[in-house]
Enzyme design. Structure first.
Site, PDB file in Angstrom:
ATOM      1  N   ASP A  17      -6.636   4.469   6.660  1.00  0.00           N
ATOM      2  CA  ASP A  17      -8.024   4.137   6.984  1.00  0.00           C
ATOM      3  C   ASP A  17      -7.974   3.263   8.230  1.00  0.00           C
ATOM      4  OD1 ASP A  17     -10.576   3.159   7.243  1.00  0.00           O
ATOM      5  OD2 ASP A  17     -10.685   2.232   5.258  1.00  0.00           O
TER       6      ASP A  17
ATOM      7  N   GLU B 193     -14.640   9.556   6.318  1.00  0.00           N
ATOM      8  CA  GLU B 193     -14.499   8.409   5.412  1.00  0.00           C
ATOM      9  C   GLU B 193     -15.270   8.561   4.102  1.00  0.00           C
ATOM     10  OE1 GLU B 193     -15.179   5.113   8.115  1.00  0.00           O
ATOM     11  OE2 GLU B 193     -13.379   5.653   9.222  1.00  0.00           O
TER      12      GLU B 193
HETATM   13  N1  LIG Z   1     -18.379 -10.634   1.017  1.00  0.00           N
HETATM   14  C1  LIG Z   1     -18.873 -10.058   2.112  1.00  0.00           C
HETATM   15  N2  LIG Z   1     -20.163 -10.224   2.450  1.00  0.00           N
HETATM   16  C2  LIG Z   1     -20.657  -9.674   3.560  1.00  0.00           C
HETATM   17  N3  LIG Z   1     -19.954  -8.930   4.409  1.00  0.00           N
HETATM   18  C3  LIG Z   1     -18.665  -8.725   4.121  1.00  0.00           C
HETATM   19  C4  LIG Z   1     -18.044  -9.272   2.971  1.00  0.00           C
HETATM   20  N4  LIG Z   1     -16.754  -8.901   2.950  1.00  0.00           N
HETATM   21  C5  LIG Z   1     -16.566  -8.154   4.054  1.00  0.00           C
HETATM   22  N5  LIG Z   1     -17.708  -8.070   4.756  1.00  0.00           N
HETATM   23  C6  LIG Z   1     -17.912  -7.389   6.038  1.00  0.00           C
HETATM   24  O1  LIG Z   1     -17.483  -6.069   5.949  1.00  0.00           O
HETATM   25  C7  LIG Z   1     -17.042  -5.646   7.230  1.00  0.00           C
HETATM   26  C8  LIG Z   1     -15.708  -5.003   7.098  1.00  0.00           C
HETATM   27  O2  LIG Z   1     -15.826  -3.946   6.214  1.00  0.00           O
HETATM   28  P1  LIG Z   1     -14.726  -2.827   6.134  1.00  0.00           P
HETATM   29  O3  LIG Z   1     -13.386  -3.445   6.045  1.00  0.00           O
HETATM   30  O4  LIG Z   1     -15.154  -1.888   5.085  1.00  0.00           O
HETATM   31  O5  LIG Z   1     -14.946  -2.186   7.558  1.00  0.00           O
HETATM   32  P2  LIG Z   1     -14.005  -1.256   8.367  1.00  0.00           P
HETATM   33  O6  LIG Z   1     -13.485  -0.197   7.461  1.00  0.00           O
HETATM   34  O7  LIG Z   1     -13.004  -2.053   9.093  1.00  0.00           O
HETATM   35  O8  LIG Z   1     -15.016  -0.671   9.403  1.00  0.00           O
HETATM   36  P3  LIG Z   1     -15.542   0.792   9.649  1.00  0.00           P
HETATM   37  O9  LIG Z   1     -15.453   1.528   8.358  1.00  0.00           O
HETATM   38  O10 LIG Z   1     -16.942   0.568  10.100  1.00  0.00           O
HETATM   39  O11 LIG Z   1     -14.685   1.321  10.710  1.00  0.00           O
HETATM   40  C9  LIG Z   1     -16.990  -6.861   8.114  1.00  0.00           C
HETATM   41  O12 LIG Z   1     -18.125  -6.866   8.946  1.00  0.00           O
HETATM   42  C10 LIG Z   1     -17.040  -7.984   7.108  1.00  0.00           C
HETATM   43  O13 LIG Z   1     -17.632  -9.148   7.652  1.00  0.00           O
HETATM   44 MG   LIG Z   2     -14.211   1.635   6.736  1.00  0.00          MG
END
Ligand SMILES: Nc1ncnc2c1ncn2[C@@H]1O[C@H](COP(=O)(O)OP(=O)(O)OP(=O)(O)O)[C@@H](O)[C@H]1O
Ligand SMILES: [Mg+2]
Lengths: 615, 179
Positions: free
Chosen positions: A23, A184
């Site tokens: 991922d 995804e």
């Molecule tokens: N407890 C929480 N409350 C609010 N937001 C959160 C929390 N935990 C994580 N996030 C937010 O979630 C986001 C990251 O999510 P995730 O890891 O699913 O994204 P990613 O897979 O890296 O991104 P994408 O899928 O968009 O490419 C960040 O913006 C983070 O600040």
């Molecule tokens: Mg993601």
């Protein structure tokens, strides 16, 4: 006999390659694999965390640091520490994304975004993503003590052709064969569906750090059929952070913050936002500025962003020919779905409480690992089949800058379509073709994917020269174009290299560069080799312990076992190959007397075996 | 091989959507490249070709509008390809379309979203009617193939359908802008 150590007596078994699921996220990246029939996320960062922050730091000396350690350098080196680079994948240098609040130094002059970083050449988002993928690949190799060369990499379902190409190129740069680009939400559905044995119609709502996706799927007896998909590849938690950061900057009356201040304020904003998912209010401190933010305020500020996800959901339902009440469930994916206001919004939109029982951070990687296993493990091939769709319509420019749609969005892939063109001038021997992607009627409002010229059309009178242009979209959602002149039957293959992509020659060069120049790479390779070696030694030592444990002298066994445990821990944590090498040598010396006894017994067994046979 | 042949169905407008979906799933399970041995390049290529043909047929047949256009093309009038439209569209049909587009453009400039929605509802109803009329003609062609009048009528109605569809897409874009 000659004294042999553990290193010499292992079975010379050929290491089997592993296929992993990755991922590649905006904020975090993960690597997972199916181990003994179950998908599992592997340690991806120092300290064993399965989440690798998608942050890459370029050092002045030419080294590259990835993950948590890179994140720690962001405030001091804002321009050299690249985050959220996924949002730049497949983008041109003038893309609106480059104008947002941030600390990067962009370099123009090429059709792709480039960042000016310390340590040499400007880097492209593909190279930066390549570093993240390479890190994950190595960590997986360290885990398996074996080479990892194949991967399924996930992309937002709503990624267009250029963004997909860029992701595939990044995989190639990292030395990975990309088995599939998997959407995804589809990956998440796969993880859920297989885990829960669900059947029926599901919506997957995925709001991550940088992208938003929604997909509607139908699950029937192992077939995962995507009915429709929608989203926004530039909407996510990063944007919540920006809104909050802008409020802080305004309150601090900082009109022209330095890059380092921007990085700091964004980090504080993100932390505050995340805390507000559980707390009603937080107090933030930025230098001598103190400010209290309540959850209600945050919700007020991000409301327009959250609401922006609504139309895509409604459209996806409409495209699938469904009403919310037809659904059997709604699945939440992505860190930003932890925001209570987002959950409420989703619940209201779909008229039901959403499910989030698999960790929303891991579910996409787990699904990717399952697909990697399905594609490489022929024993499993007939359990499950994924049928995904093209997210955005593909078309060609026609007269007056109007789009002629060839393949509509939400067509199941692989798919193809052909369009016939006739010459409009006497003797015309070339034709210009402009490929676009998007839903709007005018070319100017769609994404320009590629322009090319079909030449070599025989000179005929107007209207007589006829060329058939054929689009083929593969299971990754990537387009290939071919053309055929119908009067002569001459055909041409055209590689559609996106307007905002890298050429094959550029990729080749980058591959060469990364092999020739990166000292860090060599050390990493050595580390990997030592990890593989240590893995063999450990496995073998366990076997000997089980089979020949009686050969230990009193007091020998406990220190031997302690040394094994220590080595095991070192394999996971060592970042330097020399550390492992030293530990291996020490273990080898320590175990020598025992190993000699094992060898002697083996010889004795062999001889007595012979004696039975021969006499 | 027609799209109907792919599914082993007779070339008729009326079909059971659930049955079509089931057939698609069964054939995909049989033909999909993901089920071919990864090492066998030939088998893989054949699988991609067959699955592509299957998906193309599915895309056309599952959509009531595309299915009608396809049957018309089988009857000899291909409205989907550049320059394939009928040149003899009755003038009142053209006028109707032009008026509607003008009205939508006005609503757009005035940002009068309720008006746009109202227009869209009207056009939606018109489109349903035009499609139903076209289908009646196509069904006549199914039973008595050499029926040039029915083919022509069907092509006129489907041309209207196409204009209405464009209109509705524009209205949709406007709707999203409103949100
Ligand atoms: N407890 C929480 N409350 C609010 N937001 C959160 C929390 N935990 C994580 N996030 C937010 O979630 C986001 C990251 O999510 P995730 O890891 O699913 O994204 P990613 O897979 O890296 O991104 P994408 O899928 O968009 O490419 C960040 O913006 C983070 O600040
Ligand atoms: Mg993601």
């Amino acid at each position: 006999m000659a004294a042999g150590g553990l290193m010499q007596i292992h079975d010379p078994q050929k290491p089997r390659g592993f296929a992993v699921g990755i991922d590649l996220g905006t904020t975090h990246s993960l690597v997972a694999a199916v181990i003994e029939g179950k998908p599992r996320c592997l340690p991806a960062d120092v300290g064993g965390s399965v989440l690798l922050p998608s942050v890459v730091h370029y050092q002045a000396a030419g080294g590259v640091v990835v993950g948590k350690n890179a994140q720690a350098l962001a405030a001091d080196f804002p321009g050299d520490t690249l985050k959220s680079v996924k949002r730049f994948m497949g983008k041109g240098p003038d893309d609106p994304e480059t104008k947002r609040l941030g600390a990067y130094r962009f370099v123009g002059g090429k059709p792709v975004v480039r960042f000016d970083v310390a340590g040499g050449q400007p880097v492209t988002p593909v190279e930066v993503s390549g570093e993240i993928l390479r890190t994950l690949k190595r960590r997986a190799e360290g885990h398996f003590m074996a080479k990892v060369e194949q991967a399924v990499i996930t992309v937002p379902a709503y990624f267009d052709d250029a963004q997909r190409q860029a992701t595939k190129d990044a995989g190639r740069l990292a030395g990975l064969e990309v088995l599939r680009l998997l959407n995804e939400p589809t990956a998440a559905a796969l993880a859920y569906g297989l885990d829960k044995g669900s059947q029926g119609l599901f919506a997957v709502y995925d709001l991550g750090g940088g992208t938003f996706d929604v997909s509607i799927l139908k699950l029937v007896e192992g077939v995962f059929e995507v009915k429709s998909t929608g989203g926004d590849t530039a909407l996510g938690g990063d944007d919540f952070d920006r809104v909050l950061a802008e409020k802080f900057l305004a309150a601090m009356k900082l009109e022209a913050p330095t890059p380092s201040q921007v990085v700091q304020v964004l980090a504080v904003a993100r932390a505050a936002k995340e805390r507000l998912s559980v707390a009603d209010r937080v107090e933030v401190g930025l230098d001598d500025h103190r400010q209290v933010v309540t959850r209600a305020e945050l919700e007020e500020w991000i409301r327009p962003l959250v609401q922006k996800t609504g139309p895509a959901c409604r459209r996806a339902l409409k495209d699938a020919g469904l009403k919310p009440s037809d659904l059997d469930g709604v699945v939440l994916v992505g860190g930003s779905t932890r925001v209570p206001a987002v959950r409420r919004f989703v619940a209201e939109l779909f008229g039901r409480e959403p499910l989030a029982d698999i960790d929303p951070d891991q579910v996409v990687a787990l699904g990717a690992a399952i697909q990697a296993d399905l594609l490489t493990n022929s024993a499993r091939a007939d359990e499950v089949l994924l049928l995904d769709v093209l997210p955005l319509s593909l078309g060609l420019e026609t007269m007056g800058g109007v789009v002629e749609r060839l393949i509509p969005r939400n067509s199941t892939v692989p798919t193809a379509a052909a369009q016939l063109f006739t010459t409009f001038q006497d003797g015309q021997n070339a034709m210009d073709v402009h490929v676009v992607q998007g839903e709007r009627e005018l070319v100017a409002d769609c994404r320009s994917l590629a322009r090319f010229r079909l030449s070599g059309i025989p000179a005929l009178s107007a209207g007589m020269g006829r060329v058939e242009v054929r689009f083929q979209v593969d299971a990754d959602g990537i387009l290939a174009v071919s053309a055929k002149e119908l009067s002569t039957g001459v055909s041409q293959e055209i590689t559609v290299k996106p307007s905002h992509g890298l050429t094959d020659a550029e990729i080749e060069q980058m591959l060469l560069d990364s092999i020739e120049h990166a000292e860090e790479d060599v050390r990493a390779r050595f580390l990997r080799e030592q990890q593989v070696e240590a893995g063999r030694v450990l496995a073998d030592a366990r076997k000997q312990l089980a089979q020949n444990g009686d050969l230990f002298e009193p007091g020998e066994r406990a220190p031997f076992e302690a040394a094994l445990a220590e080595l095991e821990a070192l394999v996971r944590t060592a970042t330097d190959f020399q550390v492992l090498e030293t530990a291996l040598r020490a273990l080898d010396a320590q175990s020598r007397p025992f190993v000699e006894r094992v060898m002697n017994r083996a010889i004795a067994d062999a001889v007595s075996g012979h004696s039975v046979e021969e006499y | 091989m027609t799209h109907f042949d792919v599914f082993g169905l007779p070339p008729r407008y009326t079909l059971d959507a659930a049955d079509l979906e089931k057939r698609h799933r069964a054939l995909a399970l049989e033909w999909h490249p993901d089920r071919a041995a990864p090492s066998d390049a030939r088998a893989h290529r054949v699988a991609v070709e067959r699955t592509t043909a299957l998906n193309d047929a599915y895309r056309v047949l599952k959509d009531p509008i595309r299915r009608a256009f396809y049957l018309l093309a089988l009857a000899g009038v291909d409205l989907d390809h550049a320059g394939g439209g009928p040149r003899d569209l009755p003038i009142e049909m053209l006028e109707e379309v032009l008026e509607l587009r003008e009205a939508l453009a006005e609503a757009k400039t005035a940002k009068d979203f309720p008006r746009a929605r109202e227009l869209a509802a009207r056009v939606e109803a018109e489109r349903t009617g035009a499609l139903a009329a076209a289908v009646l003609c196509l069904e006549l062609v199914e039973t008595s193939p050499a029926n040039p009048v029915a083919v022509k009528k069907a092509s006129h109605q489907l041309s209207r359908v196409r204009y209405f569809t464009r209109f509705l897409e524009e209205a949709d874009a406007l709707e999203e802008e409103a949100l």
